[in-house]
Design a protein around this motif. Sequence first.
Motif, PDB file in Angstrom:
ATOM      1  N   ALA B  73       1.693  -8.424  -5.089  1.00 29.65           N
ATOM      2  CA  ALA B  73       2.488  -9.528  -4.552  1.00 29.65           C
ATOM      3  C   ALA B  73       2.735 -10.603  -5.600  1.00 29.65           C
ATOM      4  O   ALA B  73       3.726 -11.327  -5.541  1.00 29.65           O
ATOM      5  CB  ALA B  73       1.788 -10.127  -3.330  1.00 29.65           C
ATOM      6  N   PHE B  79       7.812  -7.248  -2.942  1.00 28.46           N
ATOM      7  CA  PHE B  79       6.670  -6.896  -2.089  1.00 28.46           C
ATOM      8  C   PHE B  79       7.082  -7.245  -0.671  1.00 28.46           C
ATOM      9  O   PHE B  79       7.724  -8.269  -0.437  1.00 28.46           O
ATOM     10  CB  PHE B  79       5.457  -7.729  -2.529  1.00 28.46           C
ATOM     11  CG  PHE B  79       4.185  -7.421  -1.773  1.00 28.46           C
ATOM     12  CD1 PHE B  79       3.251  -6.524  -2.300  1.00 28.46           C
ATOM     13  CD2 PHE B  79       3.902  -8.038  -0.555  1.00 28.46           C
ATOM     14  CE1 PHE B  79       2.062  -6.244  -1.613  1.00 28.46           C
ATOM     15  CE2 PHE B  79       2.728  -7.758   0.136  1.00 28.46           C
ATOM     16  CZ  PHE B  79       1.803  -6.860  -0.402  1.00 28.46           C
ATOM     17  N   MET B  89      -1.448 -10.990   4.940  1.00 29.59           N
ATOM     18  CA  MET B  89      -1.170 -11.728   3.703  1.00 29.59           C
ATOM     19  C   MET B  89      -1.645 -13.179   3.783  1.00 29.59           C
ATOM     20  O   MET B  89      -1.734 -13.862   2.765  1.00 29.59           O
ATOM     21  CB  MET B  89       0.334 -11.694   3.402  1.00 29.59           C
ATOM     22  CG  MET B  89       0.855 -10.304   3.023  1.00 29.59           C
ATOM     23  SD  MET B  89       2.672 -10.173   3.067  1.00 29.59           S
ATOM     24  CE  MET B  89       3.125 -11.190   1.648  1.00 29.59           C
ATOM     25  N   ALA B 183       7.622 -12.071  -3.092  1.00 28.95           N
ATOM     26  CA  ALA B 183       6.825 -11.561  -1.968  1.00 28.95           C
ATOM     27  C   ALA B 183       7.502 -11.958  -0.662  1.00 28.95           C
ATOM     28  O   ALA B 183       7.694 -13.145  -0.388  1.00 28.95           O
ATOM     29  CB  ALA B 183       5.406 -12.126  -2.026  1.00 28.95           C
TER      30      ALA B 183
END
Lengths: 259, 220
Positions: B73, B79, B89, B183
């Motif tokens: 990430a 990502f 996350m 990300a």
Amino acid sequence: MKVARVIPCLDVDEGRVVKGVNFVDLVDAGDPVELAARYDKQGADELVFLDITASSGNRDTIVELARRTAEEVFIPFTIGGGIRSVEDARRLLRAGADKTSVMTSAVQRPELVTEMANEFGSQCVVVAIDARRSTDADAPPSGFEVFTHGGRNRTGIDAVAWAQEADRLGAGEILLTSMDRDGTRDGFDIQLTAAVSNAVGIPVIASGGVGSLDHLVEGVTEGHADAVLAASIFHFGEHTVGDAKDAMTSAGITVRPSD
Amino acid sequence: MSRPLVAVLDYGIGNLRSAQKSLERVGADARLTADAGLIADASAVVLPGVGAFGPVVEAIRSAGLDQIAVDAAASGRPFLGICVGMQAMYEGSEESPGVAGLGILPGLIKELPSTVKRPQMQWNKLVVADGARQSPLLASLPDGGDGAWVYFVHSYAAVPDDFTLATCDYGGPAVAAVQSGMAFATQFHPEKSSQNGLAILKNFVDLAAGRLRTVEASTA
């Protein structure tokens, strides 16, 4: 914002779609994956495949169906029928199914619901309930009794109480079918649908009896269902999913439009 | 045209096949893998996830993928966390107190309000945040993704912050998509959101292939 879902149901026997009329007379209505892709294009919100294959030993056909569907159709789909264990469910989920539905096996061994929820998450676990009205002296309190084995075996279990128990055990959704209405085209059993929808905290899919677009509307407005399921009105081309969405929108129900 | 290698992190949970097949449909060479070498070689990395926060994070750790995901990430390669993969996350979740998330994104995942049915198991409309319509994840959709219908299944969600690309209305705004650098994460399932979902995944795969200009959301 609550958005009602429209779910075509495909009864599958040996890998082919059929629709039972009161679960007895079966008419072939095509290849399940082709039909599924067609419903995706029409704006179906999800799909349900019910495996009614009589020989319960061979699970490979239905796993293959999950596999093929996951390659072609990018909306959520549920597979039910003949799932007896966490392993049965795992094979289908690994093949690409999003949810698995259990009925008879959950009545026989309610812990299965919890085991599946712990293993895969509640969102993968649909408890299907086939219910029938009962006026017998020993009828359960709600007046709706759970049947198993495709509607052949009565259990004496109260359908509303069982739905609440399924919620408590970890089910993510209830697929509720009126055996009295299934195949009749007389509309959902609204009393049954409302009784269960109002008793549980998880979404309820109303099923059994849809013969017109108004019936789909009633399932939501009067039955308080979160989703409505139908088979024959879609399979034989009488109505598209888009027609269903239009009728529901006209009745003031929020749906995802079909473009 | 080359098919970018997209590593879909496989830690033994859930339906990964739909994620793989949908990425393939939009032009990726998608592999289900826990192999560090393959993940390092990938042009982009996807972290899927279904179920509860705690078991998902624990399974990611057990598979030895936690640091690999954190590094991926931060690598500047695209990502994408999906559903509970997105939630993993963050730093933690009300669903599993005491279980530390991957900490790629700040904050805690909160339970959806009790005024609505949980899970939210339905299609809902994206409400794209001001300034987020240029995000490469959503830019190709009509109106920059605003009003696009996508499929959600979740009982918990992130709280809107500066990383929010889009929310949906479910008893108040629930975070639907975020971006921090390259990300991305979606609370909804793009692999189950029909044409809109495929369009979002195509944007992601095009980013991975270098076919899409990198424009960061102005809010990120």
